[in-house]
Design a protein around this motif. Structure first.
Motif, PDB file in Angstrom:
ATOM      1  N   LEU A 190       0.826  -1.214   0.000  1.00 52.86           N
ATOM      2  CA  LEU A 190       0.000   0.000   0.000  1.00 52.86           C
ATOM      3  C   LEU A 190       0.856   1.260   0.000  1.00 52.86           C
ATOM      4  O   LEU A 190       0.434   2.312  -0.477  1.00 52.86           O
ATOM      5  N   GLU A 191       2.081   1.153   0.533  1.00 50.62           N
ATOM      6  CA  GLU A 191       2.939   2.341   0.669  1.00 50.62           C
ATOM      7  C   GLU A 191       3.491   2.808  -0.675  1.00 50.62           C
ATOM      8  O   GLU A 191       3.962   3.930  -0.793  1.00 50.62           O
ATOM      9  N   SER A 192       3.482   1.945  -1.689  1.00 49.45           N
ATOM     10  CA  SER A 192       4.096   2.283  -2.984  1.00 49.45           C
ATOM     11  C   SER A 192       3.061   2.563  -4.062  1.00 49.45           C
ATOM     12  O   SER A 192       3.433   2.708  -5.222  1.00 49.45           O
ATOM     13  N   LEU A 193       1.798   2.605  -3.708  1.00 49.62           N
ATOM     14  CA  LEU A 193       0.764   2.770  -4.741  1.00 49.62           C
ATOM     15  C   LEU A 193       0.643   4.223  -5.173  1.00 49.62           C
ATOM     16  O   LEU A 193       0.835   5.143  -4.377  1.00 49.62           O
ATOM     17  N   THR A 194       0.300   4.420  -6.455  1.00 47.25           N
ATOM     18  CA  THR A 194       0.071   5.758  -6.999  1.00 47.25           C
ATOM     19  C   THR A 194      -1.306   5.761  -7.676  1.00 47.25           C
ATOM     20  O   THR A 194      -2.004   4.736  -7.718  1.00 47.25           O
ATOM     21  N   GLY A 195      -1.648   6.888  -8.241  1.00 46.97           N
ATOM     22  CA  GLY A 195      -2.939   7.027  -8.900  1.00 46.97           C
ATOM     23  C   GLY A 195      -3.087   6.178 -10.142  1.00 46.97           C
ATOM     24  O   GLY A 195      -4.205   6.025 -10.659  1.00 46.97           O
ATOM     25  N   ARG A 196      -2.001   5.607 -10.635  1.00 47.31           N
ATOM     26  CA  ARG A 196      -2.144   4.747 -11.819  1.00 47.31           C
ATOM     27  C   ARG A 196      -2.329   3.275 -11.432  1.00 47.31           C
ATOM     28  O   ARG A 196      -2.453   2.420 -12.298  1.00 47.31           O
ATOM     29  N   ASP A 197      -2.343   3.009 -10.134  1.00 43.09           N
ATOM     30  CA  ASP A 197      -2.398   1.626  -9.661  1.00 43.09           C
ATOM     31  C   ASP A 197      -3.805   1.232  -9.212  1.00 43.09           C
ATOM     32  O   ASP A 197      -4.664   2.087  -8.997  1.00 43.09           O
ATOM     33  N   GLU A 198      -3.997  -0.088  -9.055  1.00 44.11           N
ATOM     34  CA  GLU A 198      -5.302  -0.596  -8.651  1.00 44.11           C
ATOM     35  C   GLU A 198      -5.138  -1.760  -7.677  1.00 44.11           C
ATOM     36  O   GLU A 198      -4.183  -2.529  -7.782  1.00 44.11           O
ATOM     37  N   LEU A 199      -6.075  -1.845  -6.748  1.00 47.38           N
ATOM     38  CA  LEU A 199      -6.135  -2.971  -5.813  1.00 47.38           C
ATOM     39  C   LEU A 199      -7.321  -3.836  -6.210  1.00 47.38           C
ATOM     40  O   LEU A 199      -8.436  -3.330  -6.364  1.00 47.38           O
ATOM     41  N   LYS A 200      -7.091  -5.136  -6.360  1.00 51.13           N
ATOM     42  CA  LYS A 200      -8.127  -6.025  -6.888  1.00 51.13           C
ATOM     43  C   LYS A 200      -8.535  -7.062  -5.841  1.00 51.13           C
ATOM     44  O   LYS A 200      -7.693  -7.825  -5.371  1.00 51.13           O
ATOM     45  N   PHE A 201      -9.815  -7.073  -5.499  1.00 47.84           N
ATOM     46  CA  PHE A 201     -10.379  -8.070  -4.582  1.00 47.84           C
ATOM     47  C   PHE A 201     -11.180  -9.057  -5.431  1.00 47.84           C
ATOM     48  O   PHE A 201     -12.136  -8.668  -6.106  1.00 47.84           O
ATOM     49  N   VAL A 202     -10.809 -10.320  -5.379  1.00 47.88           N
ATOM     50  CA  VAL A 202     -11.571 -11.370  -6.059  1.00 47.88           C
ATOM     51  C   VAL A 202     -12.373 -12.107  -4.984  1.00 47.88           C
ATOM     52  O   VAL A 202     -11.797 -12.675  -4.056  1.00 47.88           O
TER      53      VAL A 202
END
Ligand code: SF4
Length: 250
Positions: A169-181
């Motif tokens: 979570l510390e390295s995420l930017t606005g171009r990234d996404e978190l995916k919950f399956v």
């Protein structure tokens, strides 16, 4: 309070669960190795991007061999072993020949291989839009910042929720996404609690919710998201709608 749920040991939060389980299975650290200029490749192919805000766009895929997780519903088990070792330069040539301006590096778990970092840098150097699909079980701090990271958050139904490396979570930017399956209502409630406890709706990354094909009704998930007014992007597992669930190279 958000995140609390009844367990066999009482009422705990998803944060407490993650901390206690981590002690049993320590995380693998990401690593770069000088001179690592090759990767073991399971397959390289052209298709449509399937599981992110890039969904539906033409995309080349480089699937690397190997994964240290065993998600209960994994559809890529064929990539756990085998494959062909290829020089980074040869992978880049194969990708360029496929003719898409976009390429996704996936697996397996691509961050297990030190050669993945020079590979992503070489693909970026060709002017390609580079996506990385990763399990969320290895910290993404060494991934080039120009790469679009699609980071899984493993829910309990996967059997691998204790592997989430929250340092991602510390390295995420606005171009990234978190995916919950999600495989069940229980997974949905866990994901909702995770978003609330970790403040993910205020973070830079987009949030994706999709279902495990054949286990959770997409219609049910859509209705839950609407009822709860969740700030997530609903996703269908596109390749399972378009092609046979066990189809390769799609
Ligand atoms: S992380 Fe991906 S490749 Fe690895 S077991 Fe889970 S679903 Fe399969």
């Amino acid at each position: 309070m958000p995140g609390e749920r009844a367990t066999a040991t009482g009422t705990r939060s998803v944060l407490q669960d993650g901390a206690s389980m981590l002690a049993a299975r320590p995380h693998i650290e990401p690593r770069r190795v000088p001179g690592a200029d090759s990767v073991v490749v399971s397959e390289i192919y052209l298709s449509l991007q399937g599981e992110s805000s890039h969904q539906g766009l033409l995309c080349s895929f480089v699937r690397l061999t190997g994964c240290h997780l065993r998600c209960r519903w994994c559809d890529s088990a064929f990539a756990f072993r085998g494959g062909t070792r290829m020089a980074v330069a040869d992978v880049v040539e194969r990708v360029k020949a496929l003719g898409s301006p976009r390429v996704e590096v996936t697996g397996g778990e691509p961050l297990l291989q030190p050669g993945v970092y020079p590979l992503m840098e070489a693909l970026l150097a060709e002017g390609l839009v580079v996506l990385l699909e990763t399990s969320g079980a290895i910290d993404v701090r060494l991934v080039p910042s120009a790469v679009h990271k699609i980071v899984d958050v493993k829910c309990p139904g996967s059997g691998e929720a204790d592997r989430n490396d929250w340092r991602c979570l510390e390295s995420l930017t606005g171009r990234d996404e978190l995916k919950f399956v999600l495989a069940s209502r229980q997974d949905y409630e866990w994901a909702k609690a995770c978003i609330a406890e970790r403040g993910l709706e205020r973070g830079p990354a987009g949030l994706l919710f999709s279902t495990v094909h054949g286990e959770l009704s997409p219609t049910d998930l859509a209705e839950w998201i609407i009822a709860d007014r969740l700030p997530v992007r609903f996703q269908l597992q596109q390749h399972k709608v378009l092609w046979a669930p066990d189809a390769r190279g799609v």
